[in-house]
Design a protein around this motif. Structure first.
Motif, mmCIF file in Angstrom:
data_model
loop_
_atom_site.group_PDB
_atom_site.id
_atom_site.type_symbol
_atom_site.label_atom_id
_atom_site.label_comp_id
_atom_site.label_asym_id
_atom_site.label_seq_id
_atom_site.Cartn_x
_atom_site.Cartn_y
_atom_site.Cartn_z
ATOM 1 N N THR A 21 0.843 -1.194 0.000
ATOM 2 C CA THR A 21 0.000 0.000 0.000
ATOM 3 C C THR A 21 0.878 1.244 0.000
ATOM 4 O O THR A 21 0.937 1.968 0.997
ATOM 5 N N PRO A 22 1.574 1.502 -1.111
ATOM 6 C CA PRO A 22 2.535 2.610 -1.121
ATOM 7 C C PRO A 22 1.916 3.957 -0.782
ATOM 8 O O PRO A 22 2.549 4.757 -0.093
ATOM 9 N N SER A 23 0.685 4.217 -1.219
ATOM 10 C CA SER A 23 0.122 5.543 -0.949
ATOM 11 C C SER A 23 -0.361 5.684 0.489
ATOM 12 O O SER A 23 -0.464 6.796 0.996
ATOM 13 N N ASP A 24 -0.675 4.560 1.134
ATOM 14 C CA ASP A 24 -1.118 4.644 2.522
ATOM 15 C C ASP A 24 0.042 4.960 3.455
ATOM 16 O O ASP A 24 -0.148 5.585 4.494
ATOM 17 N N ARG A 31 -5.097 11.023 -1.419
ATOM 18 C CA ARG A 31 -3.679 10.666 -1.244
ATOM 19 C C ARG A 31 -3.040 10.249 -2.550
ATOM 20 O O ARG A 31 -1.896 9.798 -2.564
ATOM 21 N N VAL A 80 -1.507 4.969 -5.576
ATOM 22 C CA VAL A 80 -0.770 4.292 -6.651
ATOM 23 C C VAL A 80 -0.791 2.788 -6.386
ATOM 24 O O VAL A 80 -0.988 2.358 -5.259
#
Ligand code: NA
Ligand code: NA
Lengths: 354, 167, 439
Positions: free
Chosen positions: A71-74, B125, B128
């Motif tokens: 979950t890179p954006s989290d 956010r 991606v």
């Protein structure tokens, strides 16, 4: 409260299942004198790979882990630090430094609190290596090879060296290596052994590529954490130190050595990398701390990337020095050092309570 | 078939549903083309089409799965069984239709609300996809609330029509 | 034990009731799981599950194979690519009762050697074979049952996604598992064919009223070859692209669909309108099936949080007296749970409990694995939740009813039980081939 549910979606024989769940639960029962018991569920459908962070916050499990790469954006801060993954060596240093940094760095504490989880401990992989169906030891052999790579930075290096990066999911890599749709995947020797990749990819290039630690070895549901007594919290965290030390020493370093022997017995060849290959990855490594800054600023929107990386590097350096003289197999000392240097410095009356 | 018996809202719903299905059909074609091209380039030139997996998984599969749900509602083509239902007396049939309809409206309505919130947060956010490309995927999050909102409307309209039409 | 299992029984009862009052199967699963998770944990956990699971499942790369195999089937049927094959098989196999159904089993088995998933196999074959059988006045139950059941060969004959998962969980060689599936797959196929032939011989009306091959002029060898060619070419494209290392089993679906388009163009039966219709039907069928896949994943989560594992532990502690007892217990469990939960979900739920027991009883894990996979596959064709059944239902729409299909597969389920008994009684069927190759 005298029981908590600790669940992972990973299968029972995975290192994290064995050490961060089964072993940890035993240590917890002992350290709490039986006042806190963890009911362990391995291979559980309570939690999923991609949703684990939210599933802890939602209370589907009281304790579980999460790989931040999913979950890179989290988790921008956690993922940003992993831009340095190719530059580190000793998994003992990384797991201790990652645990300390996650529990003291304000940006990370805010990130975990924002997602409604209490950080408990880290995980760390061993060095990933190229697991190939044909020997890859030189830049010439790497050129045109089809690689499955585990992160942005290693892919950038491999692409620059002329390799093609292709995407296959974990279940597909066996077949893709078998039939040649893939030349190499990247993982640890132990994982290659467990996944039977040696059946289809009997060539391992003996060169570290990168490693992973971003995310949670264990995160706690905050409501459940708040219900625990201070003594129970201390027992849980002390057991985290036991479990992480055992994970890194027995489950990672020693197991990797054993897996290498088993792989060789299965007919796998470990190839020493050629000079040009080693030089290529070393050159990329040397520039990475500097190159990472603008990438982190752009990808993860973290303006003070340079200072953040410097703080993490200082934590790494500190543990590097502390562990320099500790023998690799001495997991008790590693666990004691993590307790003294990390967990004993937390105020357990307030840690994790908003 | 029963189209001429439909009042204007149903005609409109049917039109929206067909449009959504057409977009889903395009997404199916996109999967076909993207994977075929990727395989061809990878095999022939060792030069795979970067991001095929992300494009197919997110930008194609999400519309293929969720956009046709509305037409499943509009045309009553969800997979169900009348094994017992067909022996029910008319009153029980009508009750079944109402319960089933309320349940459908409730589920789609809830899903609309939940996935709308997710789309807002994902956009905020700049979500991606995992992997080496870190491809932005927040736009596809918006497909879900749209698909579920239209399915809510369709389920509601169909429940009213089916309740009247029970025989 | 009874109080532990009561909430799960209530939930499954509620599920059956909803399906009985004609609530769509997928929505029934979603509703019951949502209430169940709320009851066991919290509303927040239920909402969180509903927020994540549909999106995460739909954006899973592995599923992209299914719309592609559906498309391949729709293109083939819309452009009449494969009708010739069945015309030819009637001529060649004219004396075999139920020749069309038998050749459908054979074609599915061949196709299974290219596809890693049972649902994908059933998806491709349902539009290719069933309309042909129906147009020859085959009994709809027999026609649909044949494809639903033969579709399960997709996981038994390698490659197989379920086998890969089992191999990772049980720590046995995936290559050896693949080898081990071949003979049981062929055995299942032979038993299906024997049953079809016997039934059609006793009751020719099942196969359209006996031999009516004289209705059509006999064609020459050249035309016969042209008639037969498309399906073997499609299978060759799919299998060939995998074995040459060009594509993975997931990607091969797209190549198969592309192949169908190209063959149709070459045979001058292609039209943009038929292609567009095939695209729309693939999307529609896939969405209809996927709503149930989503519901199934939610139900899997519900039974996990409801503590199914604790119930199973007690069940197995009592039954773990010996290998045969374990197999008997596992069979009952998988048949019962398989009514509601799909094969991969069921494997994930039960593997952590069942496999260590099998290891402790020193059972051959390859043999045990093939038995488990055969049991899991039966769940795909049992009511009320049978994914292969739903694939066929959504492909054929109003042409058949679900009860007809479920009735039609009963015969095949009995044959599967017979196959299972043989596999348990004669482990050599399973382990002879891998032992010969892997030693
Ligand atoms: Na297969
Ligand atoms: Na079933």
């Amino acid at each position: 409260r005298d029981t908590i549910t600790a669940a992972t979606w990973l299968p029972p024989q995975h290192q994290y299942s064995r050490y961060l769940y089964t072993y940890w639960a035993e240590a917890l029962a002992e350290r709490s004198g039986g006042t806190l018991v963890a009911e362990v569920e391995l291979g559980s459908a309570r939690v999923t790979a991609g949703g684990n962070l939210q599933e802890i916050a939602d209370g589907l499990a009281d304790v579980s882990g999460h790989f931040a790469q999913y979950t890179p954006s989290d988790l921008p801060v956690a993922n940003a630090l992993e831009e340095l993954g190719m530059t580190f060596g000793d998994p003992r240093v990384v797991i201790a430094a990652a645990t300390e940094f996650n529990m003291t760095e304000p940006m990370l504490l805010a990130e975990w609190a924002g997602h409604g989880v209490v950080y408990g401990g880290s995980y760390t992989t061993n060095q990933y290596k190229l697991i190939c169906n044909t020997p890859i030891t030189t830049l010439a052999e790497l050129n045109g090879a089809k690689l499955r790579l585990p992160g942005r930075a290693p892919a950038e290096w491999a692409n620059a060296a002329g390799a093609a990066t292709v995407s296959f999911n974990t279940n597909e890599q066996y077949g893709a290596l078998d039939k040649g749709a893939l030349t190499c995947t990247t993982t640890t020797a132990a994982d290659a052994y467990v996944r039977k990749l040696y059946e289809v990819a009997p060539h391992i290039t003996d060169m570290p590529v990168t490693m992973f630690w971003a995310g949670l070895g264990h995160g706690y549901n905050p409501a459940v954490w708040a219900e625990l007594t201070i003594d129970q919290r201390r027992a849980a965290l002390y057991a985290e130190a036991d479990a992480m030390a055992a994970l890194i020493v027995d489950g990672t370093l020693l197991e990797e050595a054993a897996a290498e022997e088993s792989l060789k017995a299965e007919g796998v060849t470990f190839h020493a990398p050629g000079e040009d290959l080693t030089a290529s990855i070393a050159a990329f490594r040397a520039k990475q701390p500097e190159n990472a800054v603008p990438i982190i600023q752009e990808t993860y929107k973290i303006a003070e990337a340079e200072a953040l990386l410097a703080r993490f590097q200082a934590t790494i350096d500190k543990w590097d020095a502390m562990l320099a003289d500790v023998p690799v197999e001495d997991k008790e000392t590693l666990a004691d050092m993590m307790r003294a240097e990390i967990y004993d410095k937390l105020d357990l009356a307030t840690y994790g309570l908003q | 078939m029963i189209l001429n018996a439909l009042s204007r809202p149903f005609v409109l719903l049917d039109r929206v549903a067909r449009l959504q299905l057409a977009i889903a059909a395009f997404a199916v074609m996109a999967i076909l083309l993207a994977i075929s091209l990727d395989v061809a380039l990878r095999t022939a030139f060792s030069a795979p089409l970067t991001g095929t997996m992300e494009v197919v998984s997110f930008y194609c599969m999400i519309p293929v799965v969720f956009l046709p749900i509305m037409i499943l509602e509009v045309r009553g083509e969800h997979i169900d069984t009348d094994l017992f239902y067909r022996f029910f007396p008319v009153a029980a049939k009508r009750l079944s239709v109402i319960v089933s309809g309320l349940l459908s409206v409730g589920i789609y309505g809830l899903l609309t609300y939940i996935t709308f919130e997710q789309a807002v947060s994902s956009t905020g956010r700049g979500e991606v996809a995992m992997g080496v490309n870190l491809m932005p995927v927040w736009p596809v999050r918006w497909i879900l609330p749209v698909a579920f909102a239209s399915s809510t409307a369709a389920a509601f309209a169909l429940t009213i029509r089916n309740t009247k039409g029970v025989k | 034990m009874l109080e532990d299992i009561t909430p799960i029984l209530v939930a499954l009862g509620a599920l059956l009731s909803l399906i009985a009052i004609r609530v769509p199967v997928g929505l029934s699963l979603i509703a019951v799981s949502f209430v169940g998770i709320t009851y066991e944990i919290s509303l927040r956990a239920a909402i969180g599950s509903l927020a994540r699971i549909p999106y995460d499942l739909a954006s899973n790369w592995s599923f992209s194979a299914i719309p592609m195999f559906l498309l391949m089937g729709y293109v083939a049927s819309e452009t009449g690519l494969t009708s010739g094959l069945f015309r030819a098989s009637r001529q060649v196999l004219a004396r075999l009762p139920g020749a069309l159904a038998c050749s459908s089993v054979l074609a599915s088995a061949l196709f299974a050697a290219a596809s890693g998933s049972s649902v994908a196999t059933a998806s491709a074959m349902s539009k290719i074979a069933i309309p042909e059988m129906l147009s020859r006045r085959y009994d709809p139950g027999l026609a649909c049952g044949t494809i639903a059941a033969s579709g399960t060969l997709g996981s038994l004959i390698p490659p197989s996604i379920v086998m890969i998962l089992y191999g990772v969980y049980s720590d046995v060689s995936i290559g050896a598992l693949f080898m081990a599936g071949i003979l049981p797959g062929i055995l299942s196929m032979a038993i299906y064919i024997a049953m079809i032939v016997t039934r059609c011989k006793l009751n020719p009306s099942l196969a359209g009223g006996g031999d009516t091959a004289e209705d059509e002029p006999t064609v020459g060898a050249g035309q016969l070859l042209m008639d037969i060619a498309p399906l073997p070419i499609l299978i060759a494209i799919v299998m060939g692209s995998i074995s040459m290392g060009w594509a993975t089993p997931t990607e091969a679906g797209a190549l198969g669909a592309l192949g169908a388009v190209l063959i149709a163009i070459a045979m001058r039966t292609f039209s943009p309108a038929s292609f567009w219709s095939a695209l729309k039907q693939s999307a529609l069928s896939f969405a209809a099936i996927f709503v149930i896949i989503i519901g199934g994943a939610l139900l899997t989560r519900y039974v996990a949080v409801a503590g199914l594992n604790k119930v199973l532990e007690q069940l197995f502690v009592e039954s773990a007296a010996g290998p045969l007892m374990l197999i008997a217990a596992v069979s009952v469990l998988y048949i019962v749970l398989g009514m509601f939960i799909d094969s991969i979900g069921l494997l994930l739920l039960t593997a952590p409990l069942v496999l260590p027991l099998a290891v402790s009883l020193e059972m051959d894990m390859i043999w045990f694995g093939i038995i488990l996979i055969k049991l899991l596959e039966i769940g795909l064709i049992t009511p009320p939740v049978g994914l292969n059944i739903f694939v066929i239902k959504s492909a054929l729409g109003d042409q058949v009813t679900l009860p007809t299909i479920f009735k039609g597969v009963t015969w095949f389920i009995s044959m599967d039980v017979l196959t299972l008994v043989l596999l348990v009684a004669f482990p050599a069927i399973t382990i002879w081939l891998p032992e010969m190759i892997y030693g």
